[in-house]
Scaffold this motif. Structure first.
Motif, PDB file in Angstrom:
ATOM      1  N   THR A 126       6.509   9.336   4.705  1.00 29.83           N
ATOM      2  CA  THR A 126       5.595   8.252   4.348  1.00 29.83           C
ATOM      3  C   THR A 126       5.069   8.479   2.937  1.00 29.83           C
ATOM      4  O   THR A 126       5.226   9.557   2.357  1.00 29.83           O
ATOM      5  CB  THR A 126       4.394   8.190   5.314  1.00 29.83           C
ATOM      6  OG1 THR A 126       3.546   9.319   5.072  1.00 29.83           O
ATOM      7  CG2 THR A 126       4.852   8.189   6.768  1.00 29.83           C
ATOM      8  N   GLY A 127       4.397   7.480   2.413  1.00 31.67           N
ATOM      9  CA  GLY A 127       3.779   7.631   1.104  1.00 31.67           C
ATOM     10  C   GLY A 127       2.766   8.752   1.064  1.00 31.67           C
ATOM     11  O   GLY A 127       2.594   9.421   0.040  1.00 31.67           O
ATOM     12  N   ALA A 128       2.098   8.995   2.182  1.00 33.28           N
ATOM     13  CA  ALA A 128       1.103  10.057   2.243  1.00 33.28           C
ATOM     14  C   ALA A 128       1.720  11.443   2.097  1.00 33.28           C
ATOM     15  O   ALA A 128       1.018  12.406   1.774  1.00 33.28           O
ATOM     16  CB  ALA A 128       0.330   9.971   3.546  1.00 33.28           C
ATOM     17  N   ASP A 129       3.024  11.565   2.333  1.00 32.65           N
ATOM     18  CA  ASP A 129       3.701  12.861   2.191  1.00 32.65           C
ATOM     19  C   ASP A 129       3.918  13.242   0.734  1.00 32.65           C
ATOM     20  O   ASP A 129       4.358  14.353   0.445  1.00 32.65           O
ATOM     21  CB  ASP A 129       5.046  12.838   2.919  1.00 32.65           C
ATOM     22  CG  ASP A 129       4.888  12.717   4.419  1.00 32.65           C
ATOM     23  OD1 ASP A 129       3.936  13.321   4.966  1.00 32.65           O
ATOM     24  OD2 ASP A 129       5.698  12.018   5.062  1.00 32.65           O
ATOM     25  N   CYS A 130       3.623  12.346  -0.172  1.00 32.42           N
ATOM     26  CA  CYS A 130       3.765  12.612  -1.610  1.00 32.42           C
ATOM     27  C   CYS A 130       2.363  12.785  -2.212  1.00 32.42           C
ATOM     28  O   CYS A 130       1.772  11.826  -2.719  1.00 32.42           O
ATOM     29  CB  CYS A 130       4.505  11.453  -2.277  1.00 32.42           C
ATOM     30  SG  CYS A 130       4.701  11.593  -4.056  1.00 32.42           S
TER      31      CYS A 130
ATOM     32  N   GLY B  58      -0.409  12.825  -0.884  1.00 33.61           N
ATOM     33  CA  GLY B  58      -1.380  11.892  -0.320  1.00 33.61           C
ATOM     34  C   GLY B  58      -1.075  10.452  -0.656  1.00 33.61           C
ATOM     35  O   GLY B  58      -1.408   9.546   0.101  1.00 33.61           O
ATOM     36  N   SER B  59      -0.439  10.219  -1.796  1.00 33.94           N
ATOM     37  CA  SER B  59      -0.014   8.883  -2.224  1.00 33.94           C
ATOM     38  C   SER B  59       0.811   9.018  -3.492  1.00 33.94           C
ATOM     39  O   SER B  59       0.486   9.849  -4.359  1.00 33.94           O
ATOM     40  CB  SER B  59      -1.219   7.978  -2.512  1.00 33.94           C
ATOM     41  OG  SER B  59      -0.814   6.789  -3.174  1.00 33.94           O
TER      42      SER B  59
ATOM     43  N   THR C  43      -1.364   9.053  -6.506  1.00 33.13           N
ATOM     44  CA  THR C  43      -2.007  10.330  -6.852  1.00 33.13           C
ATOM     45  C   THR C  43      -1.074  11.164  -7.721  1.00 33.13           C
ATOM     46  O   THR C  43      -1.499  11.776  -8.711  1.00 33.13           O
ATOM     47  CB  THR C  43      -2.368  11.100  -5.573  1.00 33.13           C
ATOM     48  OG1 THR C  43      -3.220  10.299  -4.759  1.00 33.13           O
ATOM     49  CG2 THR C  43      -3.063  12.408  -5.902  1.00 33.13           C
TER      50      THR C  43
ATOM     51  N   ARG D 267       0.368   4.318   0.009  1.00 35.01           N
ATOM     52  CA  ARG D 267      -0.010   5.447   0.874  1.00 35.01           C
ATOM     53  C   ARG D 267       0.625   5.340   2.242  1.00 35.01           C
ATOM     54  O   ARG D 267       0.961   6.355   2.871  1.00 35.01           O
ATOM     55  CB  ARG D 267      -1.526   5.511   1.063  1.00 35.01           C
ATOM     56  CG  ARG D 267      -2.335   5.824  -0.170  1.00 35.01           C
ATOM     57  CD  ARG D 267      -3.803   5.710   0.187  1.00 35.01           C
ATOM     58  NE  ARG D 267      -4.114   4.384   0.738  1.00 35.01           N
ATOM     59  CZ  ARG D 267      -5.211   4.074   1.408  1.00 35.01           C
ATOM     60  NH1 ARG D 267      -6.108   5.024   1.661  1.00 35.01           N
ATOM     61  NH2 ARG D 267      -5.421   2.845   1.847  1.00 35.01           N
ATOM     62  N   THR D 268       0.788   4.128   2.738  1.00 42.90           N
ATOM     63  CA  THR D 268       1.186   3.941   4.137  1.00 42.90           C
ATOM     64  C   THR D 268       2.637   3.531   4.318  1.00 42.90           C
ATOM     65  O   THR D 268       3.083   3.359   5.451  1.00 42.90           O
ATOM     66  CB  THR D 268       0.287   2.881   4.798  1.00 42.90           C
ATOM     67  OG1 THR D 268       0.449   1.626   4.122  1.00 42.90           O
ATOM     68  CG2 THR D 268      -1.172   3.305   4.746  1.00 42.90           C
TER      69      THR D 268
ATOM     70  N   ASP E 205       0.868  -1.173   0.000  1.00 43.44           N
ATOM     71  CA  ASP E 205       0.000   0.000   0.000  1.00 43.44           C
ATOM     72  C   ASP E 205       0.908   1.226   0.000  1.00 43.44           C
ATOM     73  O   ASP E 205       1.506   1.564   1.030  1.00 43.44           O
ATOM     74  CB  ASP E 205      -0.907  -0.003   1.232  1.00 43.44           C
ATOM     75  CG  ASP E 205      -1.878   1.177   1.261  1.00 43.44           C
ATOM     76  OD1 ASP E 205      -1.728   2.098   0.421  1.00 43.44           O
ATOM     77  OD2 ASP E 205      -2.759   1.190   2.133  1.00 43.44           O
TER      78      ASP E 205
ATOM     79  N   THR F 161       6.503   3.631   4.953  1.00 42.93           N
ATOM     80  CA  THR F 161       7.370   4.553   5.672  1.00 42.93           C
ATOM     81  C   THR F 161       8.750   4.545   5.027  1.00 42.93           C
ATOM     82  O   THR F 161       9.210   3.528   4.513  1.00 42.93           O
ATOM     83  CB  THR F 161       7.493   4.186   7.146  1.00 42.93           C
ATOM     84  OG1 THR F 161       8.004   2.848   7.259  1.00 42.93           O
ATOM     85  CG2 THR F 161       6.134   4.257   7.830  1.00 42.93           C
TER      86      THR F 161
END
Length: 286
Positions: free
Chosen positions: A213-217, A219-220, A223, A196-197, A194, A199
């Motif tokens: 994390t993936g969310a720092d890019c 959101g994913s 995206t 998005r999550t 995943d 690290t």
């Protein structure tokens, strides 16, 4: 012979930009910096103020000239995926640049002194496509089907602009500050991770210098890749099977110097390492 300015790197037609003289002048300044190894003054003063379209015209000219000289286009990088960096440069969207085959550094091969001007390192997720993404409105499902696998990656960004004194216009014209990149060697299908999550930890000479994390890019990383696929399809130059996509930094970049070694670990994707060869000692054989 280079392609006309209004031609995209792979032959699709785009609108010509009216500031052709300014575009050629800015391209010449950046090419001189590459040739001499001496960073140049910002090129934003040569182009219409805040004209990102003109900056992409400079980048496109650089890519066309590279292809005409025999370089092989192998993918794209996405930049400005961090909201903090976007705010710093006064923009609300990412940018992109071109990846050539000669920018790929095999893992384990040291980067020679002087090859880059002002290198910095950031850890990213790389996607390698198995099929084309020609649609202007790609979905997540389209992207998942088109992606053959993901890899951990280190992008070594480099600015031809002295002291990294850049705006969005400068970095876009300078091929999104592309330098080199290193890919990890173990491909991972997207159904096993995943993005998005995940690290990320980036170490410089054994000391942690960046985390994220993936969310720092955006959101994913997916995206970011969807934005790129849609943008390039809209320009008539879509992502193709085999393309490498560097999806954007998962954490802050770190300054690199001769002799430094960087290792990134991205959960679920593995580890990738880049090493900068030390400077030659005085009196050493040439």
């Amino acid at each position: 012979m280079t392609a006309p300015l209004h031609q995209s790197p792979r032959g699709a037609t785009a609108s010509p930009h009216p500031a052709a003289d300014a575009v050629n002048q800015a391209a010449a300044v950046l090419e001189e910096a590459i040739r001499t190894g001496v960073p140049c003054a910002p090129v934003r003063s040569l182009l219409p103020e805040a004209d990102v379209e003109a900056a992409y015209a400079v980048q496109r000219l650089h890519v066309e000239r590279g292809i005409a000289a025999g370089r092989r286009l192998v993918g794209r990088k996405i930049g400005l995926t961090s909201p903090a960096v976007q705010r710093q440069l006064g923009v609300d969207r990412p940018d992109f640049g071109a990846l050539f085959a000669d920018m790929a550094v095999p893992e384990g091969r040291p980067i020679a002194p002087g090859r880059l001007l002002q290198p910095k390192v950031e850890a990213e997720v790389a996607l390698v496509l198995g099929t084309d993404l020609p649609h202007g409105d790609p979905t997540v499902a389209d992207l998942l089907r088109a992606t053959a696998f993901a890899l951990p990656a280190l992008e070594i960004v480099d600015s031809r602009i002295a002291d990294w004194d850049i705006t969005i216009v400068d970095t876009v014209a300078d091929n999104a500050s592309c330098g080199l990149y290193v890919l990890g060697g173990t491909p991972v299908p997207l159904d096993r991770v995943d993005l998005r999550t995940v690290t990320m930890t980036l170490a410089k000479n054994g000391e942690t210098v960046s985390e994220g994390t993936g969310a720092d890019c955006l959101g994913s990383p997916l995206t970011a890749a969807l934005w790129l696929a849609s943008t390039l399809a809209g320009l008539g130059d879509p992502l193709r099977a085999g393309d490498v996509v560097l999806t954007g930094a998962l954490g802050p970049m770190a300054v690199a110097a001769e002799g430094d070694e960087f290792t990134a670990h991205i959960e679920g994707l593995g580890t990738v390492t880049a090493a900068f060869a030390p400077a030659a000692t005085e009196g050493a054989a040439a």
